[in-house]
Design a protein around this motif. Structure first.
Motif, PDB file in Angstrom:
ATOM      1  N   ARG A  14     -22.137  -2.513  -8.467  1.00 30.68           N
ATOM      2  CA  ARG A  14     -22.139  -1.158  -7.933  1.00 30.68           C
ATOM      3  C   ARG A  14     -20.821  -0.790  -7.244  1.00 30.68           C
ATOM      4  N   SER A  15     -19.963  -1.768  -7.068  1.00 35.02           N
ATOM      5  CA  SER A  15     -18.705  -1.513  -6.357  1.00 35.02           C
ATOM      6  C   SER A  15     -17.780  -0.647  -7.206  1.00 35.02           C
ATOM      7  N   SER A  16     -17.443   0.527  -6.672  1.00 35.42           N
ATOM      8  CA  SER A  16     -16.585   1.422  -7.457  1.00 35.42           C
ATOM      9  C   SER A  16     -15.157   0.889  -7.528  1.00 35.42           C
ATOM     10  N   ALA A  17     -14.734   0.152  -6.496  1.00 37.47           N
ATOM     11  CA  ALA A  17     -13.378  -0.404  -6.539  1.00 37.47           C
ATOM     12  C   ALA A  17     -13.290  -1.501  -7.614  1.00 37.47           C
ATOM     13  N   SER A  18     -14.376  -2.282  -7.757  1.00 35.41           N
ATOM     14  CA  SER A  18     -14.408  -3.288  -8.824  1.00 35.41           C
ATOM     15  C   SER A  18     -14.445  -2.614 -10.202  1.00 35.41           C
ATOM     16  N   TYR A  19     -15.195  -1.542 -10.278  1.00 38.22           N
ATOM     17  CA  TYR A  19     -15.353  -0.787 -11.533  1.00 38.22           C
ATOM     18  C   TYR A  19     -13.978  -0.303 -12.031  1.00 38.22           C
ATOM     19  N   ARG A  20     -13.105   0.109 -11.098  1.00 40.57           N
ATOM     20  CA  ARG A  20     -11.756   0.548 -11.494  1.00 40.57           C
ATOM     21  C   ARG A  20     -11.033  -0.563 -12.253  1.00 40.57           C
ATOM     22  N   VAL A  21     -11.118  -1.772 -11.671  1.00 41.24           N
ATOM     23  CA  VAL A  21     -10.409  -2.904 -12.276  1.00 41.24           C
ATOM     24  C   VAL A  21     -11.081  -3.304 -13.591  1.00 41.24           C
ATOM     25  N   GLU A  45     -22.198 -11.352   0.735  1.00 45.43           N
ATOM     26  CA  GLU A  45     -21.436 -12.555   0.351  1.00 45.43           C
ATOM     27  C   GLU A  45     -19.933 -12.382   0.539  1.00 45.43           C
ATOM     28  N   GLN A  46     -19.508 -11.113   0.724  1.00 45.50           N
ATOM     29  CA  GLN A  46     -18.070 -10.870   0.967  1.00 45.50           C
ATOM     30  C   GLN A  46     -17.604 -11.462   2.294  1.00 45.50           C
ATOM     31  N   HIS A  47     -18.581 -11.778   3.161  1.00 44.23           N
ATOM     32  CA  HIS A  47     -18.219 -12.329   4.474  1.00 44.23           C
ATOM     33  C   HIS A  47     -18.225 -13.867   4.493  1.00 44.23           C
ATOM     34  N   GLY A  48     -18.569 -14.489   3.376  1.00 43.58           N
ATOM     35  CA  GLY A  48     -18.604 -15.954   3.301  1.00 43.58           C
ATOM     36  C   GLY A  48     -17.210 -16.544   3.535  1.00 43.58           C
ATOM     37  N   SER A  57      -9.767  -9.083   3.475  1.00 39.86           N
ATOM     38  CA  SER A  57     -10.407  -7.811   3.828  1.00 39.86           C
ATOM     39  C   SER A  57     -11.918  -7.860   3.642  1.00 39.86           C
ATOM     40  N   ARG A  58     -12.392  -8.963   3.075  1.00 40.92           N
ATOM     41  CA  ARG A  58     -13.839  -9.161   2.847  1.00 40.92           C
ATOM     42  C   ARG A  58     -14.428  -8.023   2.023  1.00 40.92           C
ATOM     43  N   GLU A  59     -13.835  -7.843   0.863  1.00 43.63           N
ATOM     44  CA  GLU A  59     -14.322  -6.801  -0.048  1.00 43.63           C
ATOM     45  C   GLU A  59     -14.034  -7.223  -1.480  1.00 43.63           C
ATOM     46  N   VAL A  60     -14.708  -6.586  -2.406  1.00 39.41           N
ATOM     47  CA  VAL A  60     -14.393  -6.756  -3.820  1.00 39.41           C
ATOM     48  C   VAL A  60     -13.639  -5.503  -4.263  1.00 39.41           C
ATOM     49  N   PRO A  61     -12.795  -5.634  -5.266  1.00 45.12           N
ATOM     50  CA  PRO A  61     -12.569  -6.766  -6.163  1.00 45.12           C
ATOM     51  C   PRO A  61     -11.511  -7.737  -5.649  1.00 45.12           C
ATOM     52  N   GLY A  77      -6.057  -8.976  -4.104  1.00 49.25           N
ATOM     53  CA  GLY A  77      -7.055  -7.974  -3.728  1.00 49.25           C
ATOM     54  C   GLY A  77      -6.433  -6.600  -3.842  1.00 49.25           C
ATOM     55  N   GLN A  78      -7.219  -5.582  -3.587  1.00 51.44           N
ATOM     56  CA  GLN A  78      -6.813  -4.170  -3.621  1.00 51.44           C
ATOM     57  C   GLN A  78      -6.620  -3.688  -5.074  1.00 51.44           C
ATOM     58  N   SER A  79      -7.491  -2.782  -5.472  1.00 49.34           N
ATOM     59  CA  SER A  79      -7.498  -2.364  -6.873  1.00 49.34           C
ATOM     60  C   SER A  79      -6.183  -1.726  -7.328  1.00 49.34           C
ATOM     61  N   SER A 117     -10.825   9.040   0.216  1.00 46.22           N
ATOM     62  CA  SER A 117     -12.230   9.405   0.000  1.00 46.22           C
ATOM     63  C   SER A 117     -13.156   8.182   0.083  1.00 46.22           C
ATOM     64  N   GLN A 118     -13.025   7.243  -0.860  1.00 44.57           N
ATOM     65  CA  GLN A 118     -13.967   6.110  -0.939  1.00 44.57           C
ATOM     66  C   GLN A 118     -14.043   5.263   0.334  1.00 44.57           C
ATOM     67  N   PRO A 119     -12.908   4.986   1.017  1.00 45.19           N
ATOM     68  CA  PRO A 119     -13.041   4.121   2.215  1.00 45.19           C
ATOM     69  C   PRO A 119     -13.881   4.754   3.312  1.00 45.19           C
ATOM     70  N   ASN A 122     -17.432   3.753   2.561  1.00 46.63           N
ATOM     71  CA  ASN A 122     -17.606   2.362   2.170  1.00 46.63           C
ATOM     72  C   ASN A 122     -18.787   1.746   2.952  1.00 46.63           C
ATOM     73  N   LEU A 123     -19.341   0.690   2.382  1.00 44.89           N
ATOM     74  CA  LEU A 123     -20.513   0.030   2.972  1.00 44.89           C
ATOM     75  C   LEU A 123     -20.336  -0.282   4.460  1.00 44.89           C
ATOM     76  N   ARG A 124     -19.204  -0.877   4.814  1.00 49.60           N
ATOM     77  CA  ARG A 124     -19.047  -1.310   6.223  1.00 49.60           C
ATOM     78  C   ARG A 124     -18.890  -0.133   7.178  1.00 49.60           C
ATOM     79  N   VAL A 125     -18.356   0.985   6.659  1.00 55.78           N
ATOM     80  CA  VAL A 125     -18.237   2.187   7.496  1.00 55.78           C
ATOM     81  C   VAL A 125     -19.636   2.757   7.751  1.00 55.78           C
TER      82      VAL A 125
HETATM   83  N1  LIG Z   1      -9.121  -0.335  -1.250  1.00 60.84           N
HETATM   84  C1  LIG Z   1      -9.944  -1.408  -1.716  1.00 60.84           C
HETATM   85  C2  LIG Z   1     -11.380  -1.013  -1.518  1.00 60.84           C
HETATM   86  C3  LIG Z   1     -12.323  -2.157  -1.786  1.00 60.84           C
HETATM   87  C4  LIG Z   1     -13.716  -1.800  -1.328  1.00 60.84           C
HETATM   88  O1  LIG Z   1     -13.930  -0.839  -0.599  1.00 60.84           O
HETATM   89  N2  LIG Z   1     -14.708  -2.570  -1.799  1.00 60.84           N
HETATM   90  C5  LIG Z   1     -16.055  -2.340  -1.365  1.00 60.84           C
HETATM   91  C6  LIG Z   1     -16.979  -2.127  -2.542  1.00 60.84           C
HETATM   92  S1  LIG Z   1     -16.506  -0.686  -3.457  1.00 60.84           S
HETATM   93  C7  LIG Z   1     -16.537  -3.543  -0.600  1.00 60.84           C
HETATM   94  O2  LIG Z   1     -16.353  -4.658  -1.033  1.00 60.84           O
HETATM   95  N3  LIG Z   1     -17.181  -3.315   0.552  1.00 60.84           N
HETATM   96  C8  LIG Z   1     -17.704  -4.369   1.333  1.00 60.84           C
HETATM   97  C9  LIG Z   1     -18.032  -3.944   2.739  1.00 60.84           C
HETATM   98  O3  LIG Z   1     -17.758  -2.808   3.104  1.00 60.84           O
HETATM   99  O4  LIG Z   1     -18.562  -4.777   3.442  1.00 60.84           O
HETATM  100  C10 LIG Z   1      -9.654  -1.661  -3.192  1.00 60.84           C
HETATM  101  O5  LIG Z   1      -9.199  -0.715  -3.833  1.00 60.84           O
HETATM  102  O6  LIG Z   1      -9.834  -2.780  -3.702  1.00 60.84           O
END
Ligand SMILES: N[C@@H](CCC(=O)N[C@@H](CS)C(=O)NCC(=O)O)C(=O)O
Length: 226
Positions: A14-21, A45-48, A57-61, A77-79, A117-119, A122-125
């Protein structure tokens, strides 16, 4: 014995940032290993500890490039950085134009979504808003919709005069890799795209390209079966 593929992507369906990659990888016909990081299970699991070493940054991708057996893998990291890297190591098709001006315009469109927009939704926000500021589900949804619309307004204005079939002319660029996942977020949060005719046109043209379909959340191995 199974050998690691040259490219490995840590992703969540479901991660849109992963979807970009994923779109960039598919457009470039790069075979890659998909590794799931479930953003909700076990507190995320991003916090493991092991994953945090890969992606502070504890995020995907996260992309791993196993360049050669004799050298350490490249971890990114960072799409935006990942897609730029892929564009250099696998240049066909080019997702960033050669011309400095055109490249900056494509990056500008990517950043409208990536940083403008997306940040903000984002889930953590959203988690912080719920946990510490006690916003309701309705407020959370309205917050998310607001920032999606905010980004679309800017994106529509930024690409309108440049667009052909896609954001910039008739060739897919990185801008389209960023737009399509954000349109999927809009669907998820029931944001109408009717006010953005250029975005709707680009979406219908991207939908005709198999790479976009293959990269979509529903096609990923971690997409829920039920
Ligand atoms: N700017 C980052 C954004 C990455 C990002 O926001 N990933 C989200 C999923 S779309 C995520 O892993 N969020 C985890 C969290 O907020 O805990 C990128 O482009 O890779």
């Amino acid at each position: 014995m199974s050998t690691a593929k040259e490219f490995v992507l840590y992703s969540y369906f479901r991660s849109s940032a992963s979807y970009r990659v994923r779109i960039a990888l598919e457009l470039k016909s790069i075979d890659y290993e998909y590794r799931t990081i479930h953003l909700l299970n076990n507190g995320g699991e991003q916090h493991g500890a092991d994953y945090t070493k890969l992606n502070p940054s504890r995020e995907v991708p996260t992309l791993i490039h196993n360049v050669a057996a004799s050298s350490a893998p490249i971890v990114l990291g960072q799409s935006v950085a990942i897609i730029d890297y892929l564009d250099r190591v696998a240049p066909v098709p080019h997702l960033f134009p050669e011309s400095a001006h055109q490249r900056a315009l494509v990056l500008q469109a990517c950043e409208i979504i990536n940083s403008g927009s997306q940040p903000l939704h984002n889930l953590r926000v959203l988690k912080k808003l719920v946990d510490d500021f006690k916003i309701s589900e309705d407020q959370k949804t309205e917050w998310t919709r607001h920032w999606i619309r905010y980004g679309f307004e800017a994106f529509e204005a930024a690409v309108k005069s440049h667009s052909g079939k896609f954001s910039f002319g008739d060739a897919v660029t990185a801008a389209d890799c960023f737009l399509i996942p954000q349109l999927a977020n809009a669907d998820r949060f029931q944001v109408s795209t009717a006010p953005y005719p250029t975005l709707e046109k680009i979406r219908s043209n991207c939908e005709k390209i198999p790479a976009f379909a293959k990269a979509s959340p529903a096609q990923q191995t971690d997409f829920p079966k039920t």
